[in-house]
Design a protein around this motif. Sequence first.
Motif, PDB file in Angstrom:
ATOM      1  N   GLY A 126       9.006 -14.926 -21.671  1.00  0.00           N
ATOM      2  CA  GLY A 126       9.140 -15.945 -20.637  1.00  0.00           C
ATOM      3  C   GLY A 126       8.577 -15.491 -19.304  1.00  0.00           C
ATOM      4  O   GLY A 126       7.774 -16.193 -18.675  1.00  0.00           O
ATOM      5  N   LEU A 127       8.958 -14.282 -18.865  1.00  0.00           N
ATOM      6  CA  LEU A 127       8.458 -13.756 -17.591  1.00  0.00           C
ATOM      7  C   LEU A 127       6.936 -13.639 -17.604  1.00  0.00           C
ATOM      8  O   LEU A 127       6.256 -13.989 -16.647  1.00  0.00           O
ATOM      9  N   TYR A 128       6.427 -13.114 -18.713  1.00  0.00           N
ATOM     10  CA  TYR A 128       4.986 -12.920 -18.861  1.00  0.00           C
ATOM     11  C   TYR A 128       4.278 -14.264 -18.808  1.00  0.00           C
ATOM     12  O   TYR A 128       3.209 -14.410 -18.224  1.00  0.00           O
ATOM     13  N   MET A 129       4.924 -15.265 -19.422  1.00  0.00           N
ATOM     14  CA  MET A 129       4.287 -16.569 -19.498  1.00  0.00           C
ATOM     15  C   MET A 129       4.299 -17.287 -18.157  1.00  0.00           C
ATOM     16  O   MET A 129       3.358 -18.017 -17.833  1.00  0.00           O
ATOM     17  N   VAL A 136       1.293 -19.728 -13.621  1.00  0.00           N
ATOM     18  CA  VAL A 136       0.918 -19.733 -12.206  1.00  0.00           C
ATOM     19  C   VAL A 136      -0.607 -19.611 -12.093  1.00  0.00           C
ATOM     20  O   VAL A 136      -1.253 -20.346 -11.340  1.00  0.00           O
ATOM     21  N   GLY A 137      -1.196 -18.695 -12.884  1.00  0.00           N
ATOM     22  CA  GLY A 137      -2.648 -18.517 -12.849  1.00  0.00           C
ATOM     23  C   GLY A 137      -3.385 -19.768 -13.286  1.00  0.00           C
ATOM     24  O   GLY A 137      -4.346 -20.200 -12.635  1.00  0.00           O
ATOM     25  N   ALA A 138      -2.910 -20.384 -14.375  1.00  0.00           N
ATOM     26  CA  ALA A 138      -3.578 -21.587 -14.875  1.00  0.00           C
ATOM     27  C   ALA A 138      -3.497 -22.722 -13.863  1.00  0.00           C
ATOM     28  O   ALA A 138      -4.482 -23.428 -13.610  1.00  0.00           O
ATOM     29  N   GLY A 139      -2.319 -22.883 -13.253  1.00  0.00           N
ATOM     30  CA  GLY A 139      -2.139 -23.951 -12.278  1.00  0.00           C
ATOM     31  C   GLY A 139      -3.025 -23.769 -11.069  1.00  0.00           C
ATOM     32  O   GLY A 139      -3.667 -24.721 -10.591  1.00  0.00           O
ATOM     33  N   ALA A 140      -3.097 -22.538 -10.558  1.00  0.00           N
ATOM     34  CA  ALA A 140      -3.936 -22.266  -9.388  1.00  0.00           C
ATOM     35  C   ALA A 140      -5.398 -22.548  -9.723  1.00  0.00           C
ATOM     36  O   ALA A 140      -6.152 -23.083  -8.906  1.00  0.00           O
ATOM     37  N   MET A 141      -5.788 -22.191 -10.958  1.00  0.00           N
ATOM     38  CA  MET A 141      -7.175 -22.405 -11.382  1.00  0.00           C
ATOM     39  C   MET A 141      -7.520 -23.897 -11.422  1.00  0.00           C
ATOM     40  O   MET A 141      -8.568 -24.326 -10.929  1.00  0.00           O
ATOM     41  N   ARG A 200       8.738 -23.605 -33.717  1.00  0.00           N
ATOM     42  CA  ARG A 200       8.095 -24.597 -32.841  1.00  0.00           C
ATOM     43  C   ARG A 200       8.993 -24.991 -31.684  1.00  0.00           C
ATOM     44  O   ARG A 200       8.540 -25.118 -30.549  1.00  0.00           O
ATOM     45  N   LEU A 201      10.273 -25.165 -32.006  1.00  0.00           N
ATOM     46  CA  LEU A 201      11.225 -25.513 -30.951  1.00  0.00           C
ATOM     47  C   LEU A 201      11.258 -24.412 -29.893  1.00  0.00           C
ATOM     48  O   LEU A 201      11.241 -24.674 -28.687  1.00  0.00           O
ATOM     49  N   THR A 202      11.286 -23.147 -30.355  1.00  0.00           N
ATOM     50  CA  THR A 202      11.271 -22.018 -29.419  1.00  0.00           C
ATOM     51  C   THR A 202      10.043 -22.094 -28.528  1.00  0.00           C
ATOM     52  O   THR A 202      10.127 -21.909 -27.307  1.00  0.00           O
ATOM     53  N   ALA A 203       8.880 -22.353 -29.143  1.00  0.00           N
ATOM     54  CA  ALA A 203       7.641 -22.402 -28.370  1.00  0.00           C
ATOM     55  C   ALA A 203       7.707 -23.468 -27.284  1.00  0.00           C
ATOM     56  O   ALA A 203       7.321 -23.235 -26.138  1.00  0.00           O
ATOM     57  N   VAL A 204       8.237 -24.642 -27.642  1.00  0.00           N
ATOM     58  CA  VAL A 204       8.299 -25.742 -26.674  1.00  0.00           C
ATOM     59  C   VAL A 204       9.269 -25.411 -25.545  1.00  0.00           C
ATOM     60  O   VAL A 204       8.954 -25.584 -24.355  1.00  0.00           O
ATOM     61  N   GLY A 215      10.116 -23.999 -20.029  1.00  0.00           N
ATOM     62  CA  GLY A 215      10.812 -23.147 -19.063  1.00  0.00           C
ATOM     63  C   GLY A 215       9.837 -22.421 -18.161  1.00  0.00           C
ATOM     64  O   GLY A 215      10.022 -22.345 -16.945  1.00  0.00           O
ATOM     65  N   ALA A 216       8.755 -21.885 -18.760  1.00  0.00           N
ATOM     66  CA  ALA A 216       7.771 -21.148 -17.974  1.00  0.00           C
ATOM     67  C   ALA A 216       7.072 -22.074 -16.990  1.00  0.00           C
ATOM     68  O   ALA A 216       6.809 -21.708 -15.834  1.00  0.00           O
ATOM     69  N   VAL A 217       6.770 -23.295 -17.418  1.00  0.00           N
ATOM     70  CA  VAL A 217       6.133 -24.266 -16.523  1.00  0.00           C
ATOM     71  C   VAL A 217       7.046 -24.556 -15.332  1.00  0.00           C
ATOM     72  O   VAL A 217       6.620 -24.523 -14.168  1.00  0.00           O
ATOM     73  N   GLY A 218       8.331 -24.798 -15.614  1.00  0.00           N
ATOM     74  CA  GLY A 218       9.278 -25.083 -14.545  1.00  0.00           C
ATOM     75  C   GLY A 218       9.379 -23.927 -13.563  1.00  0.00           C
ATOM     76  O   GLY A 218       9.316 -24.126 -12.343  1.00  0.00           O
ATOM     77  N   ALA A 219       9.485 -22.706 -14.082  1.00  0.00           N
ATOM     78  CA  ALA A 219       9.616 -21.540 -13.213  1.00  0.00           C
ATOM     79  C   ALA A 219       8.346 -21.330 -12.395  1.00  0.00           C
ATOM     80  O   ALA A 219       8.406 -20.973 -11.211  1.00  0.00           O
ATOM     81  N   ALA A 220       7.189 -21.578 -13.004  1.00  0.00           N
ATOM     82  CA  ALA A 220       5.925 -21.400 -12.284  1.00  0.00           C
ATOM     83  C   ALA A 220       5.835 -22.376 -11.120  1.00  0.00           C
ATOM     84  O   ALA A 220       5.362 -22.034 -10.029  1.00  0.00           O
ATOM     85  N   ILE A 221       6.319 -23.611 -11.329  1.00  0.00           N
ATOM     86  CA  ILE A 221       6.289 -24.606 -10.247  1.00  0.00           C
ATOM     87  C   ILE A 221       7.194 -24.153  -9.105  1.00  0.00           C
ATOM     88  O   ILE A 221       6.828 -24.240  -7.927  1.00  0.00           O
TER      89      ILE A 221
END
Lengths: 113, 518
Positions: free
Chosen positions: B127-130, B135-140, B382-386, B391-397
Motif C-alpha cells: 500500500g505505501l509503495y503504491m 502520486v507520480g502518475a497523478g502528477a504526470m 481481485r477484491l484485494t487488488a481493488v 486505498g492508495a488512490v485515496g491516500a495519494a490524493i
Amino acid sequence: MSMHTRQERAPDWERMAASGAFQELLRAKRRFIVPATVFFLVYYFALPVLTGYWPELMARKILGEFSAAYVFALSQFPMAWILAGLYLRAAGRFDRAAGAVVAAEEARENNAE
Amino acid sequence: MTAILMTLAFVAVTLGVTVWASRRSSAADSFFAAGRNITAWQNGLAVSGDYMSAASFLGITGLIAFHGYDGFMYSVGFLVAYLTVLLVVAEPLRNSGKYTIADVLAFRLSARPVRAMAALSTLTIGGLYMIAQMVGAGAMVSLLMAETGIDFRSSVASVGMLMIVYVVFGGMLATTWVQIIKAVLLMLGVVLLSGLVMAQYGFSFDQFFGAATAVTHSAGGETVTRDLLQPGHYYKPPYGALNLISLSLALILGTAGLPHILVRFYTVPDARTARVSVVWAMAIIGAFYVLTTFLGLGAAMLVGRDQIAANGGINMSAPLLALAVGGDLFLAFIAAVTFATILAVVAGLTISASTSVAHDFYANVIRAGKPTSPVMEVAVARLTAVVLGAGAVGAAILLGPEANVAFLVGLAFAVAASANLPAIVLSLFWRRFNTAGAVAGIAAGLVSSVALIAVSPSFMGAKALFPLENPGLVSIPVGFIAAVAAALLSKDRSSELRYAELQVRAHTGLGAERASAH
C-alpha cells in the motif's frame, strides 16, 4: 505436487545436517559471507556517518570539482559490483560442495535399498 | 495536446507489445512461480523492472535536482541494498519457499499466525509503495493535461483506477513480461535523456560538472547559488546526520524484506539462477542509478528549480527535463515510459499483495488449509487488488503532488526492513527462533514503523512527536529486538525440530520446488 519425486522416503535431515560434509559447506559459506557482509555494511555506513558528522571533511574537493562525499558515493557502485562478482565466483565452490552432500545422501539411499 | 496523443499512442504500443510477448512466449505457462522457468537474465530484468519504480525515475531525479548530492544518497542505497539480497536471503529463500515470503516462515513455524502477520505486513508495504506510484502518475497526468486545467485529484483518481482495472482483468499473468519490457524501455529512455543532457555540454564532463558547482534558484525573493556536488543541502543540522543514517539503514535492509521483489526468486528454476539473476539486476539497476546523476543535475541546470516548482513540482523534474532537451515528442516518449513504469510496478505490487492475501490469509488462515475453490481464491485476490488500489488512490490524493515519491517509497522500505527482515533472517539462520518471535517481530516492526511515520515531521510538520523523517533507525532495531526477546521468553521449542531440514534444504537445494517443465 510431491516434494520428493526422486526419493521414496524423506531423507534423514538430522543426520545430513550433522554430517561432516554439510558442516564444512556451512563453514565455507560463513567464511565468505560473514566478512563480506560486515565489509559492505561498514563501507556503506561510512558514507552517511562521515557526511553527516564530518561535513567539512567530506565537502573538500578531491577530484576536480568532485567533493570527497561524491567520490565516496560513486565508489559504492564498483564496490557493490566487485563484491557481487567475488561472491558469484565463491558460490561456484559452494554449489560443488552442496552437490557432493546431496550425492552422498543419494548414494547412501541406493545402498540401503 | 500533441504530447497527450503521442503518450497515448506510446502507451497503446507498449501494452500491445506486452500482450504479444506474453502470449508468444508461452500460453501454457503462467509466469508466476508455477512455471519456475524464467532464466537468469530475464529474472534480472524483471527484478529491475519491479524495482525501478516512479520513485527511482521521478523521485530521485527530483531530489537531485532540488538538493544535489543529498538526493543521490537514495541511488547509492537502492543499489548497495542488493548485496543484502544476494549474500543473505535470495538463495535460502528460493530453496525453502513456494509462492510467498510467508512460506519460508511457515516452514518450521506455526503456519496460521505467521501467515496472518506476513499478509498484513505485505499489504501495508504494498500500500505505501503504491501510494508513491499513484502520486507520480497523478502528477504526470496533471503535467500533460496542464492546458485542460484538470487537477491532481482527478488525475490520480482516473489514472489510478485505470491501472487497477488493467491489472485486475488483463495483466495478471503477463507481469513478468511487463517488467522486462518496461525495464528495457526505461533504460532506453534514461540513456537517451542523459545523452541529450550531455549534448548540451558538448559531451564534456568537465563542463557539465563545472556548471553543477554553481546552480541558482530563488528563495524568499533572493537568488541563491549552490554547489550541487557538495553534501548538506537537504540533510542539515540538527537532525540531518541522524536522518541520513536512518534513511540509509532503511534502504540497505529494506530491499531484502520487500515482498514483490522476493517473490521474483520463486520464478526461477533454482538457487544458482536466483543468484545470477540478482547480479544481472545489480548491473542494470546500478547503471540506471549512476545515470540519475545526469538527470537530476541536468534538470537543476537546464530547467531550474524555480521552473520545476512552478510546473508540477519536484516529481516532474525528469519529464520537464525531457521537454527542455527533446521537445514535445520526447516528452511524450518519457511520459509513456513513466506510465509503463508505474503500471508495471503497480502490477507487481498488486500481484504480491493479492497472492499473499489469497494464499496466506484466505487459504491458510480463514480456510485453515482446507481445500478452497480456485474461483474463490481469484475472487479474493481481485477484491484485494481493488481495495488496495482504491486505498492508495485515496491516500495519494490526501498527500498531494508535492510529496516526493522516492521519499514515500523510502518509508515502505523502512516498514519492510522493520517488519519482514527480522522474521525472515532469524527463521533462516537461528535455531532457537519460534512462532512467538516471528509474530512479535513482525507486529512490533510494523506498528513501530507505521506509528513513527504518522508522527514524523512529514505528516505533523513542526508539531511532530518524532524528529526523523524515516523511522528505520528506531523501528528496525525494535523489530529485531522484539523478535529475539519474544523467541527467548517463549518456552516453545517445537520450531527447532525442523531446523535441520530447513538448513539442509536452504543450503543444498535438496527437495526445493522444481521447474514445472521437467
